[in-house]
Write a protein that holds these residues in place. Structure first.
Motif, PDB file in Angstrom:
ATOM      1  N   THR A 114      22.802  27.069  35.946  1.00 16.40           N
ATOM      2  CA  THR A 114      23.619  27.542  37.191  1.00 16.40           C
ATOM      3  C   THR A 114      24.849  28.199  36.058  1.00 16.40           C
ATOM      4  O   THR A 114      25.383  29.952  36.691  1.00 16.40           O
ATOM      5  CB  THR A 114      24.580  25.717  37.059  1.00 16.40           C
ATOM      6  OG1 THR A 114      23.173  25.296  37.774  1.00 16.40           O
ATOM      7  CG2 THR A 114      25.868  26.374  38.183  1.00 16.40           C
ATOM      8  N   GLY A 129      19.924  38.303  42.174  1.00 20.66           N
ATOM      9  CA  GLY A 129      19.187  38.013  40.837  1.00 20.66           C
ATOM     10  C   GLY A 129      20.036  37.203  40.699  1.00 20.66           C
ATOM     11  O   GLY A 129      19.787  36.614  39.832  1.00 20.66           O
ATOM     12  N   ALA A 130      20.655  36.965  41.830  1.00 22.64           N
ATOM     13  CA  ALA A 130      21.567  34.981  41.413  1.00 22.64           C
ATOM     14  C   ALA A 130      20.201  33.935  40.782  1.00 22.64           C
ATOM     15  O   ALA A 130      19.877  33.631  39.749  1.00 22.64           O
ATOM     16  CB  ALA A 130      22.155  34.179  42.332  1.00 22.64           C
ATOM     17  N   GLY A 131      18.854  33.679  42.072  1.00 20.78           N
ATOM     18  CA  GLY A 131      17.907  33.150  41.841  1.00 20.78           C
ATOM     19  C   GLY A 131      16.822  32.994  40.386  1.00 20.78           C
ATOM     20  O   GLY A 131      17.100  32.427  40.132  1.00 20.78           O
ATOM     21  N   ALA A 178      23.591  32.162  36.730  1.00 19.33           N
ATOM     22  CA  ALA A 178      23.465  32.720  37.457  1.00 19.33           C
ATOM     23  C   ALA A 178      24.383  32.763  38.449  1.00 19.33           C
ATOM     24  O   ALA A 178      25.400  33.883  38.895  1.00 19.33           O
ATOM     25  CB  ALA A 178      22.982  31.854  38.960  1.00 19.33           C
ATOM     26  N   THR A 179      26.107  32.134  38.066  1.00 24.66           N
ATOM     27  CA  THR A 179      27.076  32.301  38.460  1.00 24.66           C
ATOM     28  C   THR A 179      27.479  33.772  38.582  1.00 24.66           C
ATOM     29  O   THR A 179      28.841  34.152  38.603  1.00 24.66           O
ATOM     30  CB  THR A 179      27.902  31.280  38.200  1.00 24.66           C
ATOM     31  OG1 THR A 179      26.885  29.967  39.442  1.00 24.66           O
ATOM     32  CG2 THR A 179      29.357  31.249  39.273  1.00 24.66           C
ATOM     33  N   THR A 237      25.012  38.528  45.064  1.00 25.57           N
ATOM     34  CA  THR A 237      24.824  37.593  45.036  1.00 25.57           C
ATOM     35  C   THR A 237      23.400  37.667  44.512  1.00 25.57           C
ATOM     36  O   THR A 237      22.100  36.922  44.197  1.00 25.57           O
ATOM     37  CB  THR A 237      24.515  35.717  46.044  1.00 25.57           C
ATOM     38  OG1 THR A 237      23.876  36.963  47.086  1.00 25.57           O
ATOM     39  CG2 THR A 237      25.524  35.598  45.644  1.00 25.57           C
ATOM     40  N   GLY A 287      26.197  25.078  43.442  1.00 23.46           N
ATOM     41  CA  GLY A 287      24.628  25.342  42.004  1.00 23.46           C
ATOM     42  C   GLY A 287      23.633  24.234  42.259  1.00 23.46           C
ATOM     43  O   GLY A 287      23.384  24.738  43.101  1.00 23.46           O
ATOM     44  N   ILE A 316      33.946  30.895  42.139  1.00 27.09           N
ATOM     45  CA  ILE A 316      34.001  32.052  41.896  1.00 27.09           C
ATOM     46  C   ILE A 316      34.452  33.432  43.247  1.00 27.09           C
ATOM     47  O   ILE A 316      33.632  32.892  44.360  1.00 27.09           O
ATOM     48  CB  ILE A 316      32.857  33.193  41.644  1.00 27.09           C
ATOM     49  CG1 ILE A 316      31.769  33.017  41.851  1.00 27.09           C
ATOM     50  CG2 ILE A 316      32.572  32.523  40.062  1.00 27.09           C
ATOM     51  CD1 ILE A 316      30.342  33.799  41.911  1.00 27.09           C
ATOM     52  N   ASN A 343      15.503  27.522  46.200  1.00 25.33           N
ATOM     53  CA  ASN A 343      16.833  27.675  47.090  1.00 25.33           C
ATOM     54  C   ASN A 343      16.782  27.094  48.284  1.00 25.33           C
ATOM     55  O   ASN A 343      15.632  25.715  48.623  1.00 25.33           O
ATOM     56  CB  ASN A 343      17.617  29.060  47.612  1.00 25.33           C
ATOM     57  CG  ASN A 343      16.457  29.237  49.117  1.00 25.33           C
ATOM     58  OD1 ASN A 343      15.908  29.316  49.274  1.00 25.33           O
ATOM     59  ND2 ASN A 343      16.749  31.315  48.997  1.00 25.33           N
ATOM     60  N   THR A 380      18.615  25.126  44.288  1.00 25.12           N
ATOM     61  CA  THR A 380      19.471  25.645  43.709  1.00 25.12           C
ATOM     62  C   THR A 380      20.232  25.610  45.304  1.00 25.12           C
ATOM     63  O   THR A 380      19.826  26.226  46.483  1.00 25.12           O
ATOM     64  CB  THR A 380      19.150  27.460  43.187  1.00 25.12           C
ATOM     65  OG1 THR A 380      18.636  28.274  44.044  1.00 25.12           O
ATOM     66  CG2 THR A 380      18.367  27.096  41.961  1.00 25.12           C
ATOM     67  N   PHE A 381      21.755  25.744  45.617  1.00 26.40           N
ATOM     68  CA  PHE A 381      22.981  25.854  46.207  1.00 26.40           C
ATOM     69  C   PHE A 381      23.520  26.776  46.341  1.00 26.40           C
ATOM     70  O   PHE A 381      24.557  26.349  46.627  1.00 26.40           O
ATOM     71  CB  PHE A 381      23.474  24.338  46.363  1.00 26.40           C
ATOM     72  CG  PHE A 381      22.046  22.741  47.221  1.00 26.40           C
ATOM     73  CD1 PHE A 381      21.904  22.923  48.364  1.00 26.40           C
ATOM     74  CD2 PHE A 381      21.425  22.587  45.830  1.00 26.40           C
ATOM     75  CE1 PHE A 381      20.510  21.835  48.437  1.00 26.40           C
ATOM     76  CE2 PHE A 381      20.889  21.133  46.326  1.00 26.40           C
ATOM     77  CZ  PHE A 381      20.322  21.058  47.151  1.00 26.40           C
ATOM     78  N   GLY A 382      23.463  27.949  46.122  1.00 34.44           N
ATOM     79  CA  GLY A 382      24.238  28.672  46.440  1.00 34.44           C
ATOM     80  C   GLY A 382      25.330  28.703  45.217  1.00 34.44           C
ATOM     81  O   GLY A 382      25.209  27.985  44.108  1.00 34.44           O
ATOM     82  N   ALA A 383      26.541  28.300  45.889  1.00 28.80           N
ATOM     83  CA  ALA A 383      28.315  28.337  45.228  1.00 28.80           C
ATOM     84  C   ALA A 383      28.360  26.458  45.111  1.00 28.80           C
ATOM     85  O   ALA A 383      29.041  26.008  44.050  1.00 28.80           O
ATOM     86  CB  ALA A 383      29.239  28.420  46.169  1.00 28.80           C
TER      87      ALA A 383
END
Ligand code: ATP
Length: 272
Positions: free
Chosen positions: A252, A225-227, A255-256, A223, A205, A218, A183, A200-203
């Motif tokens: 992506t 477990g997103a990574g 994860a989203t 969040t 992408g 969204i 991240n 990865t950049f969170g929201a």
């Protein structure tokens, strides 16, 4: 098509929802407390399996009720537990505080994850083949992660590292892994960011090999477990031989999707 081999942790997550993190010394009323399956290794394995890859999870659970529960949960999720060992003592656990904003903070107890070691390396040496992808996360002992990376390279396997949580061996593992998923905060710790590194950049992408995959907009619920979902899905895409663009897009999206639900996997609650 290669398979995905995940070396990593199994944890029981206790997720505490609260308006915000409590300050030191403060007692704050929680909105809710739930217990559910987590652990970076298991999260990645569930995601890789969902993405259509044959997936081997190499990990350990404790000899407690949580360990027995977890084994059933993995089987219900369609994953083989052939390479999940039971060791004496407690199953790994993580206590996660999720703010109303969707941000989270985590306290981790390794429990049985500390026993992940030589038997798991043996499985890699016996079962890994060229075309397979080995993913490594760092909720296990550093020397085991280093040994696994070397074993996979010996077997001609693509190695994917998610250096999280950041440990002493993270940099040296990142130097030799074929793919490194980080991240934004972790990327700042790397000595060098090259074509092997996917950020990865969170929201916002993710970015890999010069290609940016935006994330769907969204209302994030959790969040956690997103990574891991991103990494497991990307590993499956690489094992299936998808292009960089297709792999990034699949990772992506998955994860989203997980950010719109409670928990780090498609979970069944232990208690509500
Ligand atoms: P975590 O530690 O919470 O598991 P991370 O810090 O490792 O996550 P992030 O960069 O936050 O990783 O997120 C990974 C991926 O998850 C992103 O690339 C994106 O696809 C998805 N994601 C995370 N947060 C959001 C969000 N708020 N909206 C949309 N997608 C998100």
């Amino acid at each position: 098509m290669g398979k995905v081999i995940v070396l990593g942790s199994i944890n029981i997550d206790t997720v505490i929802r609260a308006p915000r993190y409590p300050r030191l010394g403060e007692t704050l009323m929680a909105n809710s407390v739930r217990t559910m399956p987590g652990g970076k290794g298991a999260n990645q394995a569930v995601a890789a399996h969902r993405a259509g890859a044959e997936t081997l999870l190499l990990s350990c659970v404790g000899s407690d009720a949580q360990g027995a529960f977890y084994r059933k949960h993995l089987q219900a999720s369609g994953l083989s537990t052939e390479f999940v060992r039971t060791t004496s003592g407690p199953t790994g656990s993580a206590t996660i505080v999720v703010e109303d904003s969707g941000n989270n903070a985590i306290l981790f107890d390794p429990g049985a994850n500390a026993a992940v070691g030589e038997p798991e390396i043996e499985v890699i040496l016996e079962h890994a083949q060229p075309g397979d992808v080995l993913t490594i996360v760092l909720e296990i002992q550093d020397q085991v992660a280093l040994r696994a990376l070397a074993a996979a390279q010996e077997r001609g396997v693509t190695t994917l590292l998610n250096p999280s949580p950041w440990t002493q061996a993270a940099q040296s593992l990142a130097d030799s892994a074929d793919i490194v998923i980080v991240n934004e905060q972790e990327s700042a710790r790397l000595n060098r960011v090259d074509e092997r590194v996917c950020i990865t950049f969170g929201a916002q992408g993710a970015l890999w090999r010069g290609i940016h995959a935006p994330a769907r907009r969204i209302e994030a619920v959790d969040t956690t477990g997103a990574g891991d979902t991103f990494a497991g899905t990307l590993a499956a895409a690489v094992a299936r031989g998808l292009s960089t663009e297709e792999a990034l897009q699949a990772a992506t999206e998955a994860a989203t999707d997980i950010c719109e639900r409670d928990g780090a996997q498609d979970w069944q609650t232990l208690s509500n």
